[in-house]
Write a protein that holds these residues in place. Structure first.
Motif: not given
Ligand SMILES: [Fe+2]
Ligand SMILES: [Fe+2]
Lengths: 253, 94
Positions: A119-126, A179-182, A187-194
């Motif tokens: 969150v705050g530094a994630s790639a978008g489908e674009f 720099e390599i976190y992405p 975060y989509l995995l965490a969202e699924a888990i939560d």
């Protein structure tokens, strides 16, 4: 209590044949299940997968695995999975399995997962097709994990565990260059888990990361990459929740 | 440690070790080693190579590639082999 042993990133090859087996042979004494959090091989070759298969065959505890990016490198992930299954492992990709441990039912939902960032530094489908595909793959993995966890909820499991290779949270990446976190998780995995709920999330991939983290929903996350835990595996003791109908019900949370 | 005299001097400076370090990282990751667990960074005037690898053979291979790619540079390495012993305790999760 359920005793969960877990390790990822064992990156086996012919020159490490047998090195984990002495430790794995102690599993029946200290654990009810072994989780393998991906990157079991170095290049995803069938030769390397055979080494892993021999290492886990007949361990005396059930083995549940997901593959990692290294296990995809040779583009033989189906053969790698097949060899591990032949050795008795449950290999999950957007799937779940339920294990009986005494009277308890332990559910494990798994996916390799993928990157994209947090969150705050994630790639978008674009943009370019390859960029959109990157994000879509990550979303597909997360959707598979959510669906699998929801299926476990319907199956009345006493304990539910999310098993991934990529990380659902940034905390367990601490030690890696930001720099390599992405490339290390999404975060989509965490969202699924939560969204679906789980009692524990286990991942690997971040060799220089940290063991402990938590999703924003309060699910404990453990990075079990072998270089992080510095052992053949780590063991986590998970309490069993009171069954519905039992008195002294524990509040959720 | 900070150096007080660091900073761009006039004129084109000689290419620093950064590109060579990046190439090293590339080669470790994409070469036959497939080694993503080794990290190289420029610190002060030297290159620091750290990481944990699965076997002594991998370690030797990594160090050979490092020597090849970073010849002539001041290199410090701390590459260790994964520990494969059983844990001596479990973590209690509440
Ligand atoms: Fe790995
Ligand atoms: Fe990985």
């Amino acid at each position: 209590m359920i005793r969960v042993a877990a390790v990822g990133d064992i990156h086996m090859g012919p020159d490490t044949r047998g090195v984990l087996r002495p430790a794995f042979d102690t599993l029946p004494d200290c654990a009810d299940v072994l989780l393998l959090a991906g990157d079991l091989t170095r290049h995803g070759t069938t030769d390397e997968a055979r080494v892993v298969a021999d290492e886990i065959r007949g361990l005396g505890v059930p083995v549940v695995a997901v593959l990692g990016n290294h296990d995809h490198h040779d583009d033989r992930q189906d053969e790698v999975s097949g060899l591990l299954r032949d050795a008795g492992a449950h290999v999950l990709e957007g799937e779940a399995t339920v294990l009986s441990v005494g009277d308890a039912r332990v559910g494990v939902a798994g996916t390799k997962g993928f990157g994209g960032g947090f969150v705050g530094a994630s790639a978008g489908e674009f943009g370019e097709p390859v960029m959109k595909e990157f994000v879509r793959v990550s979303r597909r993995c997360a959707d598979g994990l959510r669906t699998a966890l929801e299926r476990l909820a319907e199956e009345d499991c006493d304990v539910r565990i999310a098993l991934t290779h990529y990380s659902p949270v940034p905390e367990t990446l601490a030690g890696e260059p930001p720099e390599i976190y992405p490339f290390l998780g999404s975060y989509l995995l965490a969202e699924a888990i939560d969204t679906a709920g789980a009692d524990l999330a286990v991942h690997g991939h971040a060799h220089a990361g940290s063991e402990h983290g938590m999703t924003t929903g309060g699910v404990k996350v453990r990075n079990v990459a072998q270089p992080v835990i510095g052992r053949a595996f780590h063991v986590y003791h998970l309490p069993l929740r009171e069954r519905v109908g039992a008195d002294a019900g524990t509040p959720a949370g | 440690m900070n150096t007080h005299d660091a900073g761009p001097a006039g004129g084109a400076p000689p290419a620093g070790p950064e590109y060579r370090v990046a190439h090293l990282q590339d080669r470790l990751a994409s070469g036959e080693l497939g080694e993503l667990g080794v990290h190289a960074e420029v610190r002060g005037g030297a290159v620091l190579v750290t990481g944990t690898v699965p076997s002594a053979r991998c370690r030797d291979e990594v160090l050979a590639v490092v020597r090849e790619e970073l010849g002539g540079l001041d290199v410090h390495t701390d590459v260790v082999v994964s520990e494969s012993s059983s844990p001596d305790h479990a973590e209690e999760l509440s």
